[in-house]
Design an enzyme around this catalytic site. Sequence first.
Site, PDB file in Angstrom:
ATOM      1  N   SER A   1       0.857  -1.198   0.000  1.00  0.00           N
ATOM      2  CA  SER A   1       0.000   0.000   0.000  1.00  0.00           C
ATOM      3  C   SER A   1       0.885   1.238   0.000  1.00  0.00           C
ATOM      4  CB  SER A   1      -0.859  -0.007   1.272  1.00  0.00           C
ATOM      5  OG  SER A   1      -1.493   1.236   1.466  1.00  0.00           O
TER       6      SER A   1
ATOM      7  N   TYR B   1      -3.611  -0.920  10.029  1.00  0.00           N
ATOM      8  CA  TYR B   1      -3.416  -1.069   8.578  1.00  0.00           C
ATOM      9  C   TYR B   1      -2.013  -0.588   8.192  1.00  0.00           C
ATOM     10  CZ  TYR B   1      -4.577  -0.818   3.569  1.00  0.00           C
ATOM     11  OH  TYR B   1      -4.604  -1.001   2.205  1.00  0.00           O
TER      12      TYR B   1
HETATM   13  P1  NAP Z   1     -11.925  -5.037  -1.227  1.00  0.00           P
HETATM   14  O1  NAP Z   1     -12.647  -4.673  -2.471  1.00  0.00           O
HETATM   15  O2  NAP Z   1     -12.456  -4.628   0.100  1.00  0.00           O
HETATM   16  O3  NAP Z   1     -11.630  -6.612  -1.224  1.00  0.00           O
HETATM   17  C1  NAP Z   1     -11.009  -7.228  -0.134  1.00  0.00           C
HETATM   18  C2  NAP Z   1     -10.800  -8.696  -0.453  1.00  0.00           C
HETATM   19  O4  NAP Z   1     -10.159  -9.324   0.663  1.00  0.00           O
HETATM   20  C3  NAP Z   1     -12.111  -9.441  -0.683  1.00  0.00           C
HETATM   21  O5  NAP Z   1     -11.942 -10.313  -1.766  1.00  0.00           O
HETATM   22  C4  NAP Z   1     -12.291 -10.224   0.594  1.00  0.00           C
HETATM   23  O6  NAP Z   1     -12.958 -11.458   0.402  1.00  0.00           O
HETATM   24  C5  NAP Z   1     -10.855 -10.503   1.001  1.00  0.00           C
HETATM   25  N1  NAP Z   1     -10.780 -10.789   2.425  1.00  0.00           N
HETATM   26  C6  NAP Z   1     -10.964  -9.938   3.456  1.00  0.00           C
HETATM   27  N2  NAP Z   1     -10.888 -10.602   4.624  1.00  0.00           N
HETATM   28  C7  NAP Z   1     -10.639 -11.910   4.308  1.00  0.00           C
HETATM   29  C8  NAP Z   1     -10.450 -13.090   5.067  1.00  0.00           C
HETATM   30  N3  NAP Z   1     -10.512 -13.089   6.423  1.00  0.00           N
HETATM   31  N4  NAP Z   1     -10.223 -14.245   4.433  1.00  0.00           N
HETATM   32  C9  NAP Z   1     -10.164 -14.290   3.083  1.00  0.00           C
HETATM   33  N5  NAP Z   1     -10.348 -13.210   2.297  1.00  0.00           N
HETATM   34  C10 NAP Z   1     -10.576 -12.026   2.918  1.00  0.00           C
HETATM   35  O7  NAP Z   1     -10.451  -4.442  -1.238  1.00  0.00           O
HETATM   36  P2  NAP Z   1      -9.456  -4.009  -2.427  1.00  0.00           P
HETATM   37  O8  NAP Z   1      -9.481  -2.549  -2.529  1.00  0.00           O
HETATM   38  O9  NAP Z   1      -9.661  -4.842  -3.634  1.00  0.00           O
HETATM   39  O10 NAP Z   1      -8.064  -4.375  -1.722  1.00  0.00           O
HETATM   40  C11 NAP Z   1      -7.329  -5.538  -2.023  1.00  0.00           C
HETATM   41  C12 NAP Z   1      -5.926  -5.359  -1.435  1.00  0.00           C
HETATM   42  O11 NAP Z   1      -5.333  -4.173  -1.940  1.00  0.00           O
HETATM   43  C13 NAP Z   1      -5.904  -5.217   0.095  1.00  0.00           C
HETATM   44  O12 NAP Z   1      -4.772  -5.869   0.609  1.00  0.00           O
HETATM   45  C14 NAP Z   1      -5.792  -3.714   0.291  1.00  0.00           C
HETATM   46  O13 NAP Z   1      -5.218  -3.386   1.521  1.00  0.00           O
HETATM   47  C15 NAP Z   1      -4.893  -3.358  -0.878  1.00  0.00           C
HETATM   48  N6  NAP Z   1      -4.941  -1.944  -1.282  1.00  0.00           N
HETATM   49  C16 NAP Z   1      -6.085  -1.389  -1.797  1.00  0.00           C
HETATM   50  C17 NAP Z   1      -6.061  -0.046  -2.189  1.00  0.00           C
HETATM   51  C18 NAP Z   1      -7.240   0.646  -2.799  1.00  0.00           C
HETATM   52  O14 NAP Z   1      -7.151   1.846  -3.078  1.00  0.00           O
HETATM   53  N7  NAP Z   1      -8.362  -0.017  -3.050  1.00  0.00           N
HETATM   54  C19 NAP Z   1      -4.894   0.694  -2.040  1.00  0.00           C
HETATM   55  C20 NAP Z   1      -3.766   0.089  -1.502  1.00  0.00           C
HETATM   56  C21 NAP Z   1      -3.787  -1.233  -1.131  1.00  0.00           C
HETATM   57  P3  NAP Z   1     -14.396 -11.723   1.141  1.00  0.00           P
HETATM   58  O15 NAP Z   1     -15.344 -10.802   0.455  1.00  0.00           O
HETATM   59  O16 NAP Z   1     -14.667 -13.167   0.903  1.00  0.00           O
HETATM   60  O17 NAP Z   1     -14.170 -11.361   2.583  1.00  0.00           O
END
Ligand code: NAP
Length: 242
Positions: free
Chosen positions: A134, A147
Amino acid sequence: MSPFSLEGKRALVTGANTGIGQAIAIAMSKAGAEVLCAARRDCDETLAQITRGRHVHLDLSDPMAAMPLFEAEQIDILVNNAGIIRRGTADSFSEADWDDVMDVNLKSVFFTCQAFGNAAFNAGRTGAIVNIASLLSFQGGIKVASYTAAKHGVAGITKLLANEWAARGINVNAIAPGYIATNNTEALRDDPERSRQILERIPAGRWGEASDIGEAAVFLASPAAKYIHGAVLNVDGGWLAR
Ligand code: NAP
């Protein structure tokens, strides 16, 4: 074969039912990989958009949950993408919000890497790991103590594992996504003031798309990145260059 091809490879992508993980699964499938799509919820929407793959039920609040997967079959590429966020000021941040985020975002990342690495070493295989870090692997953030701690940790263990495993045939790298339009950032995009402030700072002048991360992940998992070890690749529209 193109050095960017993932033909003949099997990838495990955690958190593949939505957002960035879904885009990584789709991009890796387009590059030729079979994709195991892991999440707590089903991955039907993702599976409908990929050529070869299946859902794997995984709850990473248990950091050892993925271990049996690597014993059961050959997995060549691991993408640790699943993640959660909890918001609260540092003066009253709860232990539960600390532990829940650390378990999913850091402890499970390390032990899933460990299980993947050991399976590869025992079988005499090479492999590639892409961890999703991140901007908060580099910056402090506000009201996201666990986080930020976890994502700094992801950058750290990515480098540690690269140091230990580069010579053993495993490429370990990370991607630091900028502000990407997913569920995770919906609250920020819904706040006109925060949304404006964020956009003003992004040199590219737009929020990132999940596919921007998917394509970068294909690169890091592919033979084209064979001499890249321990990198944390910013895919942020230039945010960290400001
Ligand atoms: P998101 O849309 O909220 O998706 C999160 C994913 O994580 C979902 O597929 C969820 O699956 C899974 N997850 C959460 N808890 C879990 C658990 N206990 N066991 C298994 N799966 C779990 O988030 P996103 O934005 O795509 O983020 C994905 C990654 O990118 C994360 O690591 C986040 O920190 C990182 N990131 C995102 C951004 C951004 O701007 N969006 C920026 C920097 C980093 P379920 O629905 O089955 O729980």
